[in-house]
Structure formats: C-alpha cells, structure tokens
Design an enzyme around this catalytic site. Structure first.
Site, PDB file in Angstrom:
ATOM      1  N   THR A   1      -3.212   5.262  -3.679  1.00  0.00           N
ATOM      2  CA  THR A   1      -2.135   6.041  -3.052  1.00  0.00           C
ATOM      3  C   THR A   1      -0.817   5.851  -3.795  1.00  0.00           C
ATOM      4  O   THR A   1       0.026   6.741  -3.809  1.00  0.00           O
ATOM      5  CB  THR A   1      -1.953   5.639  -1.581  1.00  0.00           C
ATOM      6  OG1 THR A   1      -1.893   4.223  -1.504  1.00  0.00           O
ATOM      7  CG2 THR A   1      -3.089   6.132  -0.740  1.00  0.00           C
ATOM      8  N   THR A   2      -0.623   4.654  -4.401  1.00  0.00           N
ATOM      9  CA  THR A   2       0.601   4.426  -5.180  1.00  0.00           C
ATOM     10  C   THR A   2       0.510   5.192  -6.498  1.00  0.00           C
ATOM     11  O   THR A   2       1.459   5.861  -6.908  1.00  0.00           O
ATOM     12  CB  THR A   2       0.792   2.920  -5.452  1.00  0.00           C
ATOM     13  OG1 THR A   2       0.527   2.190  -4.266  1.00  0.00           O
ATOM     14  CG2 THR A   2       2.196   2.612  -5.918  1.00  0.00           C
TER      15      THR A   2
ATOM     16  N   ASP B   1       0.871  -1.175   0.000  1.00  0.00           N
ATOM     17  CA  ASP B   1       0.000   0.000   0.000  1.00  0.00           C
ATOM     18  C   ASP B   1       0.913   1.231   0.000  1.00  0.00           C
ATOM     19  O   ASP B   1       1.710   1.420   0.920  1.00  0.00           O
ATOM     20  CB  ASP B   1      -0.876  -0.029   1.259  1.00  0.00           C
ATOM     21  CG  ASP B   1      -1.721   1.220   1.392  1.00  0.00           C
ATOM     22  OD1 ASP B   1      -2.386   1.564   0.416  1.00  0.00           O
ATOM     23  OD2 ASP B   1      -1.691   1.849   2.459  1.00  0.00           O
TER      24      ASP B   1
ATOM     25  N   ASP C   1      -8.834  -0.320   2.762  1.00  0.00           N
ATOM     26  CA  ASP C   1      -8.853   0.190   1.381  1.00  0.00           C
ATOM     27  C   ASP C   1     -10.161  -0.170   0.684  1.00  0.00           C
ATOM     28  O   ASP C   1     -10.744   0.639  -0.026  1.00  0.00           O
ATOM     29  CB  ASP C   1      -7.674  -0.381   0.577  1.00  0.00           C
ATOM     30  CG  ASP C   1      -6.402   0.423   0.805  1.00  0.00           C
ATOM     31  OD1 ASP C   1      -6.446   1.336   1.650  1.00  0.00           O
ATOM     32  OD2 ASP C   1      -5.384   0.155   0.153  1.00  0.00           O
TER      33      ASP C   1
END
Length: 528
Positions: A93-94, A60, A396
């Site tokens: 988020t990546t 994550d 998530d």
C-alpha cells in the site's frame, strides 16, 4: 474609463488548466512524500492521534493515509488508490502511493515539454500493461503445497513491520491459517473465515492459532452451571430467556399478595417452559445473543439451566453471529418454538480455559457437515497499540498468502523487479518513434523510485546502489535487488526476500490508472 473585463476572459488562454494540473500534482506528491519514509524494512513509523484521542503507531501505508485529515480532492484519490491496493493485494500500500507520486513527477516534466496530458496518460497505460507482462515473465510459479516458499513470502511482508523480530513465528502461523481453510484448487481466500481476536496480556510469542472457534465471552457461573462439556450440542439463540416486558412504560399495580404470588408463579412457569424446550431438543450448550431492551437471561432462568446441565455463554455480539453459525454449522434461532434438534451444531469439546490471565471459551472438534472450515487466532500483546499493530501486520501477511492463492507466482523483492522493468522499458523505448519514446523513458525512470527510496531509508547511498543494480541487471542478473541485511545489492531471490507477483502488478496498474484520472482533470469547481 475602460470597462471591467469579466473574470472568465482571463482564462481564454491555456493558463488555467495548466495551473490546475500543477496544483493537483503538487497536492498528490505531498501525500506521497509524507509516507515515503515508511517504505521497507528500515522504514520509519508514524504516530497518529485520532480525533477521539486514540494513538495509532503504524507504518502500513493504508492505515496512515486512512487516518490523515486530507482535504484536497486529488490527494484523496491517493488514499483511494492505497485502499484499492489493500483490497486487491493487501500489501504494497505504501509502494503504490510512492509510485503514483513518482509517475506524477514524470508527467509534470513531460507537461513542461508541451506534451498533451491525454497522450501522456494513454502512453503510461500502455507502458504499465507492458510492465505487467514483464513482471509475469520474471515470476517463478509455485504450488500451495510448498509451505517454505509461502512462509518466506509472509516473512518478507512482516519484515517491515514493528513485529519483524517475531516474523519467524508469525509467518508460519499465517500460512497454516490460510492453508487450513483452502485446498490446491482454491482461487481465492475469504479472510473473514480467519478470525483475529485481540487479548491484552502475555507477549506476542503467546499468539496461537486454534483449529475451531474461540469466544472471548466466558461461561456464566452464577448459578453453578457447567464450564466443560464433551460431545456438545450447541444452540445459538437470538431470543431472551427472561420474563417479557410490556412495549410501553406500563405500571402494574398489585394490591393483593395472592396476585403477587400468581405473577411470580407465571414467571417461573414461563421460564421453565423455555428451559424444558431447550433440553427437549437435546441442547447442552447455549450461546445467547446480546440484548439491548431487557436481560438476555435472568438469574432464575440460569438456575433452571444449570439444574438441567446446560452451559450458558451470554452477550454474543451481533457481528459474531454470522461467523459462529457458519463455523459451527448451527442456525441462529429467533423464537423458542423454532428450537429443534436439526438447528444445533455438534462439537467434540466446549471448555472454558485460562489463557494468560484472562478466560476464554474454546470449541474444538467441530463435526457438523454443513459447517465451513474456519480458524481463530488469539493475538496477545502487552498493550493495545502493540495488539492493533500485530493485528494489522498479521492481516498483511494473510493477504500476501491470499495473493499467492489468486496468482501463484513469486518474484524477487528489494526493488529488483522495478529495476528490471525500468531497464527493459528503456531499451524498448529506444526502438520507438515520436513522443511515445519520451514518455516510456520517463515511466521507466519513475519506477526507480522504489529501489531509490529503499536505499535511502536503509541509510545507503541511493545513487551508488541504483547504478550498481542497473549494471548488474544489464549483465543479466535479473533477481538482484537491495538487501538491507547485507547493506548493499545481492540476489534477493536467494536471500529469500520474496513477494507475490500480484502485489507488483496491481501496484503498477493502479498507479498508472490513478495518474491517468489526475491528468485528465483540467478544472475543479465546487457545487452548491
């Protein structure tokens, strides 16, 4: 002898700002490259050893960046971007960090052509605004009653995690958790109403959702008190049921056994008085907050409470008090004189059950009108690392469904939206004049980093895959993206690789805003 030139005169020309910008862009790109390999379902995981010696295994983006020891102030801005994406959308988020890195590379190329940084930053903002419009056009509207679509979006989010093989089981669980605390008119979900409890033991398959409240503390059995109570009336207390202590370290010297007897008698009377007040308010389950200064409840008080048929659960953490009071509809009671019937919560059943080798207390059938619907999920796993990663993955998935409650649009995954936006922006840039056209083209090219990285991480030939996608999109196949299962390009919407449109729109917006603030920096000074 020539006089020494003061050091500032060296920077009269434009060299210093250019060098500072270059250094900033290199630092930020280094962070983006570090987590680039963990994008997508075939992305790799990172193992992080914290300063306290704990081990974290995760892919994550936000978790990795949060734990990294980053010193460069501009590189820290990328961590903040991923934190903002985590707060806004919870997923992607990546992607947002990789996108920021790609936009900075594009800005670097434009700066080398001699274009002013402010012009680049403002054009990037306009391009990102247009990208958001295109993404919203592409999305398909959904209703919260369509459970299958919600499950597909949650499954896509879980597919890139370690727990991906359990996604068919965890995705419906996440969807049901959110749907049980929202309705069709909700515009947001408060995820603090969903309590994730981690318990070592069993496997991930044993994870379960409980419509009610679960306490990890067990009922106190030392005095033979009850462990199951129907039609429970629950009191949540923040005072101690044990003899009072003096504030300072005082010693009481007892010289006579009659005085000793008197002290013990007083103690009994004091405790009995409290226990009777509890019973008088018709309370039969007592939750006692953890106390630091003295015992929350002593053996004599437990004996009285068990004689009165009251079940006791002690050591409730301070953080849990708020959740329990809103879930059970009972008010925390700070003083025994305030212990009244109207402050109690009403529940059908409170019982202690055995769950995979550890005991938990379940409170089901909450009846109080003032209570707010909440859900508890017990996550099971073989060891702490798996538990932590399952907890993050489930969070998530919950965030993905929260996104769909906020903005009810689904969009194809697998790099399809990025390729489409890139194609449309390139076409629109051809009709522009001047520098703007250049900048839009670079912006459009930077968006292709997502499909390129997905293809690279899946072991495909990225150039072949991306050119194939471009030609398919040019022929009007808007939803075509990369399917790792098929090892090539396919219509990802039909393959059920879906993501909320909010994840993509907020990623593009946040990335371009971050690039704007990085480009506007032309010097770094350190304060004293």
């Amino acid at each position: 002898m020539s006089s020494k030139i003061p050091s500032n005169a060296t920077f009269k020309d434009k060299e210093k700002p250019r060098e500072v910008r270059k250094a900033n862009i290199i630092a930020a790109r280094a962070v983006a490259d570090a987590i680039r390999t963990s994008l997508g379902p075939k992305g790799m995981d990172k193992m992080i050893k914290t300063s306290r010696g704990e081990i974290i295994i995760s892919n994550d983006g936000h978790t990795i960046l949060k734990q990294m020891a980053i010193l460069h102030p501009v590189a820290k801005m990328l961590v903040d971007v991923s934190a903002a994406q985590d707060a806004e959308a919870g997923d992607g988020t990546t992607s947002v960090v990789i996108l920021t890195g790609a936009l900075l590379s594009a800005a670097d190329r434009l700066l080398n052509k001699g274009i002013h940084p402010t012009i680049i930053a403002e054009s990037f903002q306009r391009a990102s605004k247009r990208s958001v419009e295109i993404l919203l056009e592409m999305s398909s509207r959904i209703s919260l009653n369509d459970r299958d679509d919600l499950i597909r979006a949650a499954t896509t989010s879980l597919s890139s995690k370690i727990v991906s093989q359990y996604s068919s089981f965890l995705a419906p669980l996440a969807v049901d958790s959110v749907l049980s605390i929202t309705n069709e008119d909700s515009t947001n979900v408060d995820l603090s109403d969903i309590r994730l409890i981690k318990k070592v033991g069993g496997t991930i398959d044993d994870t379960e959702m409980i419509d009610g409240v679960v306490l990890t503390q067990t009922a106190v059995k030392t005095a033979g008190g009850p462990t199951r109570i129907e039609k429970a009336r629950i009191g949540l207390i923040q005072f101690q049921i044990s003899p009072p202590k003096p504030d300072t370290e005082n010693n009481i010297v007892v010289s006579d056994y009659r005085q000793m007897d008197k002290i013990l008698k007083e103690e009994r009377a004091y405790l009995l008085n409290i226990c009777k007040k509890v019973k008088k308010a018709k309370c039969n389950v007592l939750l006692i907050q953890k106390s630091i200064l003295r015992d929350a409840v002593n053996d004599l008080a437990l004996h009285f409470l068990s004689k009165l048929g009251i079940m006791v659960v002690k050591d409730i953490e301070r953080e849990e008090i708020e959740f329990l009071s809103k879930s059970l509809g009972c008010s925390p009671i700070a003083d025994v004189d305030l212990f009244t019937e109207d402050r109690l919560g009403h529940v059908d059943l409170v019982e202690e059950v055995d769950s995979d080798g550890s005991r938990i207390v379940k409170l089901t059938g909450i009846k109080t009108d003032s209570s707010k619907p909440t859900v508890s999920v017990i996550i099971r796993g073989a060891n702490q690392m798996i538990l932590d990663e399952t907890d993050r993955s489930l969070h998530d998935a919950l965030c993905v469904i929260r996104c769909l409650v906020k903005e009810r649009g689904l969009i194809a995954g697998g790099g399809a939206p990025e390729i489409e936006v890139s194609r449309r922006l390139t076409n629109e840039s051809r009709e522009m004049e001047g520098v703007e056209a250049f900048i839009w083209q670079e912006f459009a090219q930077a968006l292709e980093i997502i499909p390129t990285t997905l293809a690279e991480n899946a072991g495909l030939n990225s150039i072949k895959v991306v050119t194939e996608l471009r030609s398919k999109h040019a022929n009007g196949e808007v939803n075509d993206g990369i399917s790792v299962r098929r090892s090539g390009t396919t219509n990802t919407y039909e393959e059920h690789i879906l993501q909320p449109v909010l994840v993509s729109t907020s990623a593009v917006t946040l990335a371009s805003e971050c690039v704007k603030s990085i480009l506007r920096i032309d010097d770094i000074t350190f304060s004293r």
